[in-house]
Design an enzyme around this catalytic site. Structure first.
Site: not given
Length: 413
Positions: A250, A379
Site C-alpha cells: 500500500h 494488479h
C-alpha cells in the site's frame, strides 16, 4: 542507457505478458453473470460464488483489453458487467452485495466501500469502452457512492453498512479509501467532473499526514473518529483485507496514486509524499529477510511481520517505480523497476499453468494460505500497462484515446 520503460523489447515483453494474462481469464464469466474466482489453472471455482470486487475488477481489466484490441475481451467484460447489473445488485435497498452464490443468494449482504469503489471503477471503464449499460451503471454507482460512502466533513470515505444502509460500522479503513481514490480519478476522467479529483486529493492529504506521523508507514485501521488503531488484527496479521501493521504494497500503491492525483489537477503538491512513501516501502519491504522479494507487512518499527510474498505487492512496486521515473526522470527509480521485474519474472510468473502465483512463502515457493488459486488479474495486468501509460488521464481514457504506449519518459514529465 535508455530506460527499460522506453526500450522497444521491454514494451513488447509487457504486451506479451498482458496478452498471456488475459488469456488465462478467458473462462472467468460465471453462469448467471459476474466473474468467478479462478483456481491455479484458470478454472472457475464456483463454490466460492461471485464477489463484487472480483467482478468489478474483471469488467475493468477486460474493458481495457477490449479498448486495446484484444479479441474476446469485450465478451468477457460484458459477461462480468451482467453480474453488476444483475445478481450482485440489490434492487430493494440499493448498492451491491459483497458476495453471492452463483444463483444470486447473498452470502455477504453488507455494503462495503471497497466493493463499491470497484463498481465505480468498473462502470467508468465500461463507459469509456462503450459497453452497453456502462453509462447507466456509472450514474447509479456514483450516486450510491457519494450518498452512502463519502463523508464530506471528514474528507474520507466510511467503510461498511448493513444491507439496508441503516447501520454504519464504526470501523474506518484506508484500503477502501485507496481504491476510492482510484475510482474517483477514473470517474473524473470519464465524466469531466473535476470534483472527483478534489475529493481524491482530500483523501490523499489525510493519508499523507497520518503516514508522516508514523515515519511514512501508513496506518490502515481507524475508529469512527479517525483515530488510528495500530494494534488491530495483531492476532491474525495475515488477514487478506485488514492485516496488522504497515502494508508494504500500500505504500507503493499510494505513492503512485499521489502522482496520478497531482497530474489530474496539474499540481506538484503530493510529489514529496509520494517519494517518502516509496522510499519507506522499499526500505522496509525489499529483500529484508535473506531472500529476494517483498515482505507483506511490517510492525511500526519496520520489522517484518508477515514474510510471505504477495503478487500484488510486487506489481504495485514496479508500477510505482515506473510512475516516479516518469514524473522525475531519476535513474534510481528505473533501476528499481528493472530489478523488481526480474524478480517477478523469476518467482511470480507461472509459465506452466498461467497467470502469476498469488502468494509465495519466504523462500519464494508457492503457497495458498491467504490467496488460494489465482482469483483475479487486476494488479498484474495493470502492472503491464502503467509503465507505458500517461500519469493522467487514467488507464481507461488513455486506452480509449490511444495513449497507452504513446508516451516516453521525457514526454511524461
Amino acid at each position: 542507457m535508455t530506460p527499460w520503460t522506453d526500450q522497444a523489447d521491454h514494451r513488447s515483453w509487457l504486451t506479451r505478458e498482458r496478452l498471456r494474462l488475459l488469456e488465462f481469464g478467458r473462462d472467468v464469466v460465471a453462469p448467471a453473470g459476474g466473474a468467478a474466482w479462478l483456481d491455479e489453472h484458470g478454472v472457475p471455482d464456483l463454490d466460492r460464488g461471485v464477489q463484487t470486487w472480483i467482478t468489478a475488477r474483471t469488467v475493468h481489466t477486460f474493458g481495457l483489453g477490449a479498448m486495446l484490441g484484444v479479441p474476446g475481451s469485450a465478451r468477457i467484460a460484458r459477461g462480468a458487467l451482467a453480474g453488476l447489473t444483475g445478481l450482485l445488485r440489490d434492487g430493494e435497498h440499493g448498492g451491491w452485495f459483497a458476495h453471492v452464490d452463483v444463483d444470486g443468494t447473498p452470502v455477504d449482504d453488507s455494503k462495503q466501500c471497497y466493493q463499491h469503489a470497484f463498481v465505480v471503477l468498473a462502470a467508468s471503464t465500461a463507459t469509456a469502452a462503450g459497453l452497453p449499460g456502462g453509462q447507466a451503471l456509472l450514474d447509479e454507482a456514483a450516486a450510491v457512492f457519494l450518498e452512502r460512502f463519502w463523508d464530506e466533513d471528514a474528507g474520507m470515505c466510511v467503510d461498511a453498512w448493513d444491507r439496508t444502509f441503516t447501520e454504519l460500522d464504526g470501523y474506518r479503513g484506508v484500503n477502501g479509501n485507496m481504491h476510492a481514490v482510484e475510482a474517483m480519478l477514473a470517474a473524473g476522467d470519464v465524466t469531466g467532473d473535476r470534483a472527483w479529483y478534489a475529493r481524491a486529493r482530500r483523501i490523499a492529504r489525510r493519508v499523507a499526514e497520518n503516514a508522516a506521523a508514523h515515519e511514512w508507514r501508513i496506518p490502515e485501521h481507524y475508529d469512527a473518529a479517525w483515530t488510528p488503531e495500530l494494534d488491530l488484527n495483531r492476532e491474525r496479521p495475515d488477514d487478506p483485507f485488514k492485516p496488522f501493521g504497515a502494508t508494504v504494497g500500500h505504500g507503493f500503491e499510494w505513492s503512485r496514486l499521489f502522482l496520478h492525483i497531482d497530474a489530474s489537477l496539474g499540481t506538484d503538491e503530493l510529489l514529496p509524499a509520494a517519494r517518502n512513501l516509496f522510499d519507506r516501502a522499499q526500505h522496509d519491504g525489499w529483500s529484508v529477510d535473506g531472500a529476494e522479494g517483498f515482505v507483506y507487512t511490517t510492525d511500526w518499527e519496520g520489522a517484518p511481520v508477515v514474510r510471505d510474498r504477495m503478487h500484488w505487492v510486487a506489481a504495485e512496486a514496479a508500477a510505482a517505480a515506473a510512475t516516479l521515473h516518469t514524473r522525475t526522470g531519476e535513474e534510481h527509480y528505473v533501476q528499481a523497476y528493472a530489478t523488481w521485474w526480474d524478480n517477478i519474472a523469476d518467482t511470480l510468473v507461472d509459465r506452466e499453468n498461467g497467470s502469476w502465483h498469488h502468494q509465495l512463502d519466504p523462500a519464494n515457493s508457492p503457497v495458498a494460505t491467504v490467496w488460494p488459486g489465482k482469483p483475479d488479474l487486476y494488479h498484474a495486468v495493470q502492472s503491464t500497462l502503467l509503465p507505458v501509460a500517461p500519469l493522467s488521464p487514467g488507464l481507461a481514457v488513455a486506452a480509449r484515446d490511444g495513449l497507452i504506449g504513446a508516451r516516453t519518459a521525457e514526454a511524461g514529465r
